[in-house]
Design a protein around this motif. Sequence first.
Motif, PDB file in Angstrom:
ATOM      1  N   UNK A  52       0.813  -1.219   0.000  1.00 39.61           N
ATOM      2  CA  UNK A  52       0.000   0.000   0.000  1.00 39.61           C
ATOM      3  C   UNK A  52       0.847   1.270   0.000  1.00 39.61           C
ATOM      4  N   UNK A  53       1.778   1.368   0.930  1.00 40.38           N
ATOM      5  CA  UNK A  53       2.394   2.684   1.165  1.00 40.38           C
ATOM      6  C   UNK A  53       3.885   2.625   1.421  1.00 40.38           C
ATOM      7  N   UNK A  85      -4.079  -1.053  -3.947  1.00 40.12           N
ATOM      8  CA  UNK A  85      -5.462  -0.630  -3.719  1.00 40.12           C
ATOM      9  C   UNK A  85      -5.679  -0.634  -2.213  1.00 40.12           C
ATOM     10  N   UNK A  86      -4.894   0.194  -1.525  1.00 37.95           N
ATOM     11  CA  UNK A  86      -4.941   0.262  -0.062  1.00 37.95           C
ATOM     12  C   UNK A  86      -4.744  -1.133   0.523  1.00 37.95           C
ATOM     13  N   UNK A 127      -2.449   7.758  10.163  1.00 40.26           N
ATOM     14  CA  UNK A 127      -2.673   8.788   9.149  1.00 40.26           C
ATOM     15  C   UNK A 127      -2.415   8.216   7.747  1.00 40.26           C
ATOM     16  N   UNK A 131      -5.147   7.205   4.147  1.00 41.09           N
ATOM     17  CA  UNK A 131      -5.072   7.565   2.723  1.00 41.09           C
ATOM     18  C   UNK A 131      -5.751   6.518   1.849  1.00 41.09           C
ATOM     19  N   UNK A 132      -6.312   5.481   2.475  1.00 40.06           N
ATOM     20  CA  UNK A 132      -7.180   4.531   1.766  1.00 40.06           C
ATOM     21  C   UNK A 132      -8.558   5.136   1.511  1.00 40.06           C
ATOM     22  N   UNK A 133      -8.910   6.138   2.307  1.00 33.48           N
ATOM     23  CA  UNK A 133     -10.210   6.815   2.151  1.00 33.48           C
ATOM     24  C   UNK A 133     -10.036   8.049   1.267  1.00 33.48           C
ATOM     25  N   UNK A 134     -11.116   8.779   1.049  1.00 38.66           N
ATOM     26  CA  UNK A 134     -11.051   9.951   0.172  1.00 38.66           C
ATOM     27  C   UNK A 134     -10.429  11.114   0.943  1.00 38.66           C
ATOM     28  N   UNK A 135      -9.208  11.465   0.567  1.00 32.32           N
ATOM     29  CA  UNK A 135      -8.508  12.501   1.323  1.00 32.32           C
ATOM     30  C   UNK A 135      -9.247  13.818   1.318  1.00 32.32           C
ATOM     31  N   UNK A 248     -15.479   5.851  -3.493  1.00 38.87           N
ATOM     32  CA  UNK A 248     -14.488   5.793  -2.427  1.00 38.87           C
ATOM     33  C   UNK A 248     -15.026   6.463  -1.148  1.00 38.87           C
ATOM     34  N   UNK A 373     -10.364  -2.998   0.219  1.00 38.77           N
ATOM     35  CA  UNK A 373      -9.535  -1.794   0.317  1.00 38.77           C
ATOM     36  C   UNK A 373     -10.299  -0.693   1.037  1.00 38.77           C
ATOM     37  N   UNK A 374      -9.685  -0.141   2.089  1.00 43.20           N
ATOM     38  CA  UNK A 374     -10.293   0.965   2.823  1.00 43.20           C
ATOM     39  C   UNK A 374     -11.673   0.599   3.336  1.00 43.20           C
ATOM     40  N   UNK A 377     -13.983   0.591  -1.347  1.00 43.99           N
ATOM     41  CA  UNK A 377     -13.914   1.075  -2.731  1.00 43.99           C
ATOM     42  C   UNK A 377     -13.282   0.035  -3.653  1.00 43.99           C
ATOM     43  N   UNK A 378     -12.581  -0.930  -3.070  1.00 43.13           N
ATOM     44  CA  UNK A 378     -12.058  -2.058  -3.846  1.00 43.13           C
ATOM     45  C   UNK A 378     -12.342  -3.346  -3.079  1.00 43.13           C
TER      46      UNK A 378
ATOM     47  N   UNK B  60      -2.686  10.507  -0.648  1.00 45.59           N
ATOM     48  CA  UNK B  60      -3.797   9.702  -1.160  1.00 45.59           C
ATOM     49  C   UNK B  60      -3.270   8.444  -1.820  1.00 45.59           C
ATOM     50  N   UNK B  61      -3.618   7.273  -1.239  1.00 44.38           N
ATOM     51  CA  UNK B  61      -3.386   6.016  -1.947  1.00 44.38           C
ATOM     52  C   UNK B  61      -4.755   5.594  -2.495  1.00 44.38           C
ATOM     53  N   UNK B  62      -4.866   4.333  -2.881  1.00 46.95           N
ATOM     54  CA  UNK B  62      -6.155   3.820  -3.385  1.00 46.95           C
ATOM     55  C   UNK B  62      -6.563   4.611  -4.634  1.00 46.95           C
TER      56      UNK B  62
END
Lengths: 386, 386
Positions: A52-53, A85-86, A127, A131-135, A248, A373-374, A377-378, B60-62
Amino acid sequence: MRKVAIIGVGQSKFGELWDSSFRDIVLSAGIEALEDAGLEGKEIEAMFVGNMSGGRYLAQEHIAALIADYAGLAELHIPSTRVEAADASGGLALRQAYMAVASGMHDIVIAAGAEKVTDVGSEAAMEILASAADREWEVFAGATLASLYAMIARLHMEEFGTKPEDLAMVSVKNHKNATLNPKAQFRREISLEVALNSPYVAEPLRLFDCAPLSDGAAAVILASEEVAKKYTDTPVYISACCQASDYIALHNRKDLLTMQAVVHAAKQAYKQAGIEAKDIDVAEVHDSFTIAEILAYEDLGFAKKGEGAKLIREGVTSLDGDIPVNPSGGLKACGHAVGATGIRQAVEITLQLRGEADKRQVDAERGLALNVGGTGATAVVTIFTR
Amino acid sequence: MRKVAIIGVGQSKFGELWDSSFRDIVLSAGIEALEDAGLEGKEIEAMFVGNMSGGRYLAQEHIAALIADYAGLAELHIPSTRVEAADASGGLALRQAYMAVASGMHDIVIAAGAEKVTDVGSEAAMEILASAADREWEVFAGATLASLYAMIARLHMEEFGTKPEDLAMVSVKNHKNATLNPKAQFRREISLEVALNSPYVAEPLRLFDCAPLSDGAAAVILASEEVAKKYTDTPVYISACCQASDYIALHNRKDLLTMQAVVHAAKQAYKQAGIEAKDIDVAEVHDSFTIAEILAYEDLGFAKKGEGAKLIREGVTSLDGDIPVNPSGGLKACGHAVGATGIRQAVEITLQLRGEADKRQVDAERGLALNVGGTGATAVVTIFTR
């Protein structure tokens, strides 16, 4: 499309792995998978990595080439592809690997998932996970993943009468299962009382409703049916591996209580495998929060919408129930190493279908994994058969 | 494997797009591609997105689910997959999309690439870009991408007599081409003198040897041959799209002056397309630094090893030369929006093969794109035919 089999699986321990680097962790999982398959690294034709990150946790992108290099495969110059995808990154890696073999493009490929989370500290980690959600529409307004799932949980309670006890029972079950899993992060049983008295993270979700921060990696080796037979007497076939997406931000969804990505991915997967939800004998689902496991029961068709909590109350999803869910301990207790989770689920289902799950073994011919994901959303739904 | 055609292309302007968000930029490219193909969004069956560092540039990921959502495709619940390999992310997205159609899994898919770089400021942007290299062995020791390429340039000069003037001529050519490209970031010619007197970034590389920081997005729509014929009279076919990897840290490579990932990807691509290097009429190559374009000439087989500079000296790769390279202006002057670059190259080659490249049109039946990640740990070579 060709039939695809899993011929090797590997997993690092999940947890706070402060004495191992990201690279060490991935290698340990990859080597275990190669040994399990009885393969040499040079037989691998392509690699897919879910992460993911890496950019934020490690200041390192270009993750897939890095792993191919550290795995000693650079000399082979194989294609090595990172997908993201997160926390559904692992599921995506599995799916890309599945497609690479099913299409006839490759005969033997490896799908890995990995994340090193805990080095940055829990505040930064939370935090980054957000970032898997809508920033712009959720995270900037103060939302975290826990708070978004808390809204879903609250509404589920309002609409369907789901109780804090039901959520806690998911956690108690998964912690109990994890005591039987040597790779799990938490290997102690918890009581319902302990879960129900743990502090709130985001009301109504308490500490024991939330999956932990974990480091970890997992790997599976996939081969075409013909090639698989040369390497193993216990191939586990992937009958379907389907992925779907959704809005998302929660506020755009018509119904907060249904993850449409899960519904769509599951519907396609059942159709492709030629089965129904009731044919599943064992499942690993994405319990990043306990409410997510209840939703999964419903969106995968194990229970009617609104009746997910009944399954946990009646013990249907316990290790000795009709459809054991998260025999590994799930994200809650085996641990949630983000990009690794989708692959770790595939490792567990493979072990279960081979009959190699030791003390947590259930009786199963057909398994399912759901990686989300998150907040949904996926989704990737994979169906496995002996 | 089925034959795959490009039926629509779109590109945002490249540059410092401070008045547009990441989402705006991606949408503008996607809508242009849909209009170009004469398609509605709902006909898209899957999406692949190349993006290097959404996590660090945007928190922002995802990213792929986000883009599917903002493109109005969430209601369709299509699979949307982000891939990453530093600045070869776009090339990977193209390849995944190509495989999805070639394998018969999908009939119409979109591959997009996007990056919003300039909002974080140039110092942070450079540091983020350095995560394309090996953080533990290169970046922690102070290396930047420019300094790593500077070592390669220095050695090329030592070994083969390549001169600062040769590097500068690559920049002059690409800036000249960009004056003819309305989407380019820099649309002014520069003189050899200006290039040679610009300040050093990392000796011997000067300012005009380095591609800029850019925001931008690009998108291409791929379809099976049969479906393509319904939508366009000018399909551009992908005859091969091959990816290879290499050691990520320069110190592990046997030869700093050969990008083995490029050599391997190109060899496979030529073989798959049934052609040789000399059959290529036009190419877009990864000139993140001018020395990279010289290396590309050699590693793609346009020139012998060590003789790349001859091509630029003799004008072979000019717009009116035998093999025009980077008619768009390349990364140097069209701009380098990191994850978008591999897709932007495909847009340019498609326009060239369709005869729609306006004032920068060259005579070409067969084109090539080379997208490189970091200092060459990933390479994607794609061959296009009319």
